[in-house]
Design an enzyme around this catalytic site. Structure first.
Site, short mmCIF file in Angstrom:
data_model
loop_
_atom_site.label_atom_id
_atom_site.label_comp_id
_atom_site.label_asym_id
_atom_site.label_seq_id
_atom_site.Cartn_x
_atom_site.Cartn_y
_atom_site.Cartn_z
N CYS A 84 0.82 -1.21 0.00
CA CYS A 84 0.00 0.00 0.00
C CYS A 84 0.86 1.27 0.00
O CYS A 84 1.43 1.60 -1.03
CB CYS A 84 -1.00 -0.04 1.13
SG CYS A 84 -2.46 0.94 0.77
N HIS A 179 -3.04 -5.29 1.23
CA HIS A 179 -2.32 -5.59 2.48
C HIS A 179 -2.22 -7.10 2.74
O HIS A 179 -3.04 -7.64 3.50
CB HIS A 179 -3.06 -4.94 3.66
CG HIS A 179 -2.98 -3.46 3.68
ND1 HIS A 179 -2.02 -2.78 4.39
CD2 HIS A 179 -3.74 -2.53 3.07
CE1 HIS A 179 -2.21 -1.48 4.23
NE2 HIS A 179 -3.23 -1.30 3.43
N GLU A 181 -0.44 -8.56 4.67
CA GLU A 181 -0.17 -8.79 6.10
C GLU A 181 -1.46 -8.82 6.92
O GLU A 181 -1.44 -9.18 8.09
CB GLU A 181 0.79 -7.70 6.64
CG GLU A 181 0.20 -6.31 6.87
CD GLU A 181 0.02 -5.49 5.58
OE1 GLU A 181 0.17 -6.04 4.48
OE2 GLU A 181 -0.30 -4.29 5.71
N1 GLN Z 1 -3.32 5.99 0.10
C1 GLN Z 1 -2.38 5.98 1.18
C2 GLN Z 1 -1.17 6.85 0.87
O1 GLN Z 1 -1.20 7.59 -0.04
C3 GLN Z 1 -1.92 4.57 1.48
C4 GLN Z 1 -2.99 3.84 2.24
C5 GLN Z 1 -2.49 2.61 2.95
O2 GLN Z 1 -1.29 2.39 3.08
N2 GLN Z 1 -3.40 1.83 3.48
O3 GLN Z 1 -0.20 6.83 1.54
#
Ligand code: GLN
Length: 196
Positions: A84, A179, A181
């Site tokens: 992410c 994710h 994890e």
């Molecule tokens: N959209 C988020 C960002 O720009 C990331 C979201 C996440 O890691 N769950 O950092």
């Protein structure tokens, strides 16, 4: 195997826990711990970068002297799994949200990301990701998730959801928009540890 989890912001303990469980399930001896200083980084064989807020993580990496050191270790062959926000940081190209916030990307993977591609539609959801390196789909947890909009060079898309790239690999570098994890399914972690 010593696995470090970038521990400056985000879902750090979930990553430490997932790495420990995956090693155990895979019969790999080793441990996982948070990386906050360059001395911590020097001790690990592989790194994961958690979800969180990419702008904040980037700033803190610079502040703690970890930013350039992570780039150097990756160029030296260290394996990195970014999820992410971690996926965003691994990319070479960001979108407007990345440039407006002047977020410095690690720029290690030949790919472009749209920072809140899914988040604009829905804050969070789960979806079946078809993953080239796994024999059955992976249930991905998406939270304000980015999309990998383009890959080139040595980077290959290896996972898709609704036709969008959500998992990519470049040698020992792996980026997941979701994710792995958090879903309790540790197949991506176990596959990643085999790259180390
Ligand atoms: N959209 C988020 C960002 O720009 C990331 C979201 C996440 O890691 N769950 O950092």
């Amino acid at each position: 195997m010593r696995v470090g989890v970038v521990g400056v912001q985000g879902d750090v303990s979930e990553h430490v826990d997932a790495a420990q469980r995956a090693m155990k399930e895979a019969g790999i001896s080793g441990d996982a711990s948070a990386v906050r200083r360059t001395t911590d980084l020097a001790e690990v064989d592989a790194l994961t970068i958690p979800g969180g807020e990419s702008t904040t993580i980037s700033k803190l990496l610079v502040k703690f002297g970890l930013f350039d050191e992570i780039v150097r270790r990756a160029e030296d062959g260290m394996a990195i799994l970014g999820t992410c926000a971690g996926c965003i940081l691994l990319a070479k190209e960001g979108d407007d949200a990345v440039s407006k916030t002047e977020t410095r990307l690690l720029g290690l993977m030949d790919m472009a990301v749209d920072r809140n591609a899914f988040g604009r539609q829905r804050e969070s959801f789960e979806g079946e990701v078809s993953v080239a390196i796994l024999d059955a789909p992976f249930r991905g947890v998406f939270i304000r998730a980015p999309e990998i909009t383009r890959t080139w060079g040595r980077c290959e898309p290896i996972g898709k959801l609704q036709g969008k790239i959500v998992l990519a690999r470049q040698g020992r570098l792996v980026a997941a928009a979701f994710h792995p994890e958090l879903s309790g399914d540790l197949r991506i972690h176990k596959w990643f540890f085999n790259l180390v």
